[in-house]
Design an enzyme around this catalytic site. Structure first.
Site, PDB file in Angstrom:
ATOM      1  CG  HIS A  47      -0.256  -0.079   2.528  1.00  0.00           C
ATOM      2  ND1 HIS A  47       0.307  -1.090   2.924  1.00  0.00           N
ATOM      3  CD2 HIS A  47      -0.351   0.862   3.710  1.00  0.00           C
ATOM      4  CE1 HIS A  47       0.797  -0.902   4.123  1.00  0.00           C
ATOM      5  NE2 HIS A  47       0.459   0.367   4.604  1.00  0.00           N
ATOM      6  CG  HIS A  70       0.260   3.899   4.918  1.00  0.00           C
ATOM      7  ND1 HIS A  70      -0.477   3.068   5.641  1.00  0.00           N
ATOM      8  CD2 HIS A  70      -0.377   5.279   4.509  1.00  0.00           C
ATOM      9  CE1 HIS A  70      -1.654   3.803   5.686  1.00  0.00           C
ATOM     10  NE2 HIS A  70      -1.717   4.848   5.246  1.00  0.00           N
ATOM     11  CG  ASP A 102       5.427   2.234   7.376  1.00  0.00           C
ATOM     12  OD1 ASP A 102       4.426   2.504   6.537  1.00  0.00           O
ATOM     13  OD2 ASP A 102       5.247   1.265   8.300  1.00  0.00           O
ATOM     14  CG  HIS A 103       4.568  -0.311   3.793  1.00  0.00           C
ATOM     15  ND1 HIS A 103       4.431  -1.703   4.344  1.00  0.00           N
ATOM     16  CD2 HIS A 103       3.912   0.230   4.907  1.00  0.00           C
ATOM     17  CE1 HIS A 103       3.911  -1.926   5.551  1.00  0.00           C
ATOM     18  NE2 HIS A 103       3.423  -0.557   5.948  1.00  0.00           N
TER      19      HIS A 103
END
Length: 313
Positions: free
Chosen positions: A104, A106, A108-109
């Site tokens: 997804h 966000h 931190d990904h």
């Protein structure tokens, strides 16, 4: 700041991986995870080097397959140490990435994507995400990615975010759960009713193990999901009980409460950051779901929403 799907969301981690249950989750110490670990014959986990109150031990990124060409799920937060770790891990095992699958949008990904493209320019046309940004390729529900030792099937699983994808590795009957189901505690969600429906969809795949985006391996995924659903349903009942009591006892049977008051009454004196970034958004989402179910409503008082139970129980 780049919008949804962008890579400059790196510092927006405060409300994307938070525990819903502060008292039951945040106060527990987390087990240490190795920076690099072969967690199954087909799956190698590489920690994102971004541990924290909300990211747990850090973002789990996964190298999948057994041959020279392999898949990567998620890219961490853009921490240089993660890029170094990925580079050395791939080089030491003579691995070449063929595609990157983003669970997804966000930060931190997705934050490590620029480092990957700098290190491996051949991936410029091989970054996949549902609702892709410019330069990315789409992931559709049911889409299959294959490398030696791994057949990975995408599952559209909104709830934590609108574009959230899970991935099933068919050789193991295991699911990469992203942020929908964590190894410890509970993730924040965009829309509670959608997330709960998605959890039931995830259960229908009858996978054994879960590989979460944060935390340790989930040995019994369906049992973990059942616990998540039960916890949220319990929270719904608790919120409704508080609103019923407040309505009965205050303002001549017309009592109501703000989200902030409900959080204090339910969770007590908690850390301000946790309260504002996790607990209040979560209780607000519970109230929205209860409103969809026609069990609560709100009124505006001095420009602030105050919530009340529709029918006393």
């Amino acid at each position: 700041m780049v919008g949804k799907g962008g890579y400059r969301q790196i510092n927006k981690a405060l409300n994307i991986c938070a525990f819903e249950d502060y008292l039951d989750g945040q106060q527990k110490s987390l087990p240490p995870l190795n920076d690099v670990e072969q967690i199954s014959p087909n799956v190698l986990r590489v920690l994102g080097q971004n541990p924290g109150k909300f990211t747990l031990q850090g973002t789990n990124t996964y190298i999948i397959g057994t041959g020279e060409k392999r898949l990567l799920i998620d890219t961490g937060q853009g921490i240089p140490e993660w890029a170094d770790l990925i580079s050395s891990t791939l080089a030491n095992s003579s691995i070449r990435l063929s595609a990157v699958l983003l669970s997804h949008w966000h930060g931190d990904h997705t934050g490590g994507v620029p480092d990957l493209l700098r290190l491996y320019p051949h991936l410029s046309d091989s970054i996949y995400k549902h609702s892709p940004s410019k330069g990315q390729q789409p992931i559709e529900d049911g889409q299959v990615f294959e490398v030696e030792g791994a057949t990975v099937r995408a599952v559209h699983a909104p709830g934590h975010s609108h574009d959230h994808m899970c991935f099933v590795i068919e050789e193991e009957n295991a699911m990469f759960t992203g942020d929908n189901v964590l190894g410890h505690g509970t993730a924040a969600v965009e829309l509670l009713s959608t997330w709960m429906a998605t959890l039931r969809l995830m259960q229908s795949h009858n996978c054994g193990r879960g590989y979460p985006a944060h935390g340790e391996v989930i040995p019994n995924l369906n049992a973990k999901i059942s616990g998540e659903l039960a916890s949220k349903e319990r929270r719904e009942r608790q919120v409704l009980q508080h609103l019923n009591r407040i309505r009965k006892e205050e303002q001549g049977g017309k009592g109501s409460a703000t989200v902030q008051r409900l959080v204090v009454e339910m969770y007590g004196d908690t850390d301000q950051q946790m309260r504002e970034q996790a607990l209040e958004p979560f209780i607000d989402e519970v109230l929205r779901k209860l409103a969809e179910d026609e069990k609560v409503a709100f009124q505006l008082r001095a420009g602030e929403k105050t919530w009340f139970a529709i029918a006393l129980e």
